[in-house]
Design an enzyme around this catalytic site. Structure first.
Site, short mmCIF file in Angstrom:
data_model
loop_
_atom_site.label_atom_id
_atom_site.label_comp_id
_atom_site.label_asym_id
_atom_site.label_seq_id
_atom_site.Cartn_x
_atom_site.Cartn_y
_atom_site.Cartn_z
N GLY A 1 0.88 -1.22 0.38
CA GLY A 1 0.20 0.16 -0.10
C GLY A 1 0.95 1.12 0.13
N ASP B 1 -3.78 1.36 11.50
CA ASP B 1 -5.13 1.13 12.12
C ASP B 1 -4.90 0.69 13.52
OD1 ASP B 1 -6.89 1.95 9.88
OD2 ASP B 1 -6.58 0.08 8.91
N PHE C 1 -13.95 2.96 6.16
CA PHE C 1 -13.04 2.11 5.10
C PHE C 1 -12.96 2.80 3.98
CE2 PHE C 1 -12.04 -0.96 2.16
CZ PHE C 1 -11.05 -1.72 2.77
N VAL C 2 -11.81 3.17 3.63
CA VAL C 2 -11.66 4.03 2.36
C VAL C 2 -10.30 3.37 1.69
CG1 VAL C 2 -11.66 6.30 3.65
CG2 VAL C 2 -9.60 5.19 3.65
C1 PRP Z 1 -1.98 -2.20 6.01
C2 PRP Z 1 -1.20 -1.05 5.85
C3 PRP Z 1 -0.46 -1.31 7.08
C4 PRP Z 1 -1.52 -2.26 7.88
C5 PRP Z 1 -1.93 -1.46 9.13
O1 PRP Z 1 -1.34 -3.35 5.05
O2 PRP Z 1 -0.11 -0.96 4.57
O3 PRP Z 1 0.63 -2.18 7.00
O4 PRP Z 1 -2.25 -2.60 7.08
O5 PRP Z 1 -2.94 -2.10 9.75
P1 PRP Z 1 -2.82 -2.05 11.20
O6 PRP Z 1 -2.28 -0.68 11.89
O7 PRP Z 1 -4.19 -2.65 11.76
O8 PRP Z 1 -1.72 -3.16 11.66
P2 PRP Z 1 -2.25 -4.55 4.44
O9 PRP Z 1 -2.33 -5.74 5.12
O10 PRP Z 1 -3.62 -3.90 3.95
O11 PRP Z 1 -1.43 -4.76 2.99
P3 PRP Z 1 -1.21 -3.87 1.70
O12 PRP Z 1 -0.56 -2.75 2.10
O13 PRP Z 1 -0.24 -4.79 0.89
O14 PRP Z 1 -2.64 -3.60 1.22
#
Ligand code: PRP
Length: 190
Positions: A44, A100, A149-150
């Protein structure tokens, strides 16, 4: 058309670009005279990282880390792809798209602290404090968001929407996101 599932715009492209530039200027000022090692957390954060680094006026090194997480009762996080750069004695700046629960950032701090960096700090595009399970230090954040959710600007829904240049909600038939956005003085745009 995947666009039909989008809800309302939360942050426009000009707003994002302006804020990313401001944060880059803060980082450049804070790390003046240093050469930080930026570690972008795939996937991301890739979009944010590219824009952020374009506005930095200091020298820096850039590396990437990829994680996987499994939600089996508790979130279990593992490293899929580690960095190539040495972290010892470096000023490490973690670059994320969103914080998050804080569990991912907490995991990263714990892993990286064992590698003896000179300093570690975190920079995120979005910060959602309402969803925190664990307190984590977030030094730089472009925008705080409420518990909605965005997607867009790196954030996906089942792999879609990462490449959007603005941030939107997904279509929410309950109207909850719209109500929260109205309270923030936002929304009403498609
Ligand atoms: C998202 C984002 C963070 C994590 C944050 O990654 O990039 O790494 O979630 O969430 P948290 O604070 O609840 O731990 P995701 O798992 O969606 O992977 P991606 O970036 O590959 O979509």
């Amino acid at each position: 058309m995947i666009e039909s599932k989008l809800g309302e715009r939360v942050f426009s492209t000009p707003d994002i670009q302006q804020r990313v530039q401001e944060v880059a200027h803060h980082i450049s000022a804070d790390y003046s005279g240093k050469r930080p090692l930026l570690i972008s957390i795939l996937r991301g954060a890739a979009y944010f990282t590219m824009d952020l680094t374009r506005h930095l006026t200091i020298p820096f090194d850039l590396d990437f880390m990829s994680l996987s997480s499994f939600k089996t009762g508790f979130k279990k996080i593992e490293i899929d792809k580690d960095v190539s750069e040495e972290m010892a004695n470096r000023d490490v700046l973690i670059v994320e798209d969103i914080i998050d629960t804080g569990l991912t950032l907490n995991f990263l701090f714990r892993v990286m602290e064992k590698r003896f960096p000179a300093s570690i700090a975190a920079c995120t595009f979005l910060d959602c404090p309402e969803r925190r399970f664990i307190e984590v230090p977030v030094k730089y954040s472009c925008f705080k968001i409420p518990d909605i959710f965005v997607v867009g600007y790196g954030l996906d829904f089942r792999g879609d929407y990462r490449n959007l240049m603005e941030v939107s909600t997904l279509f929410d038939p309950s109207g909850r996101s719209t109500q929260i956005l109205k309270q923030m003085g936002k929304g009403g745009t498609k």
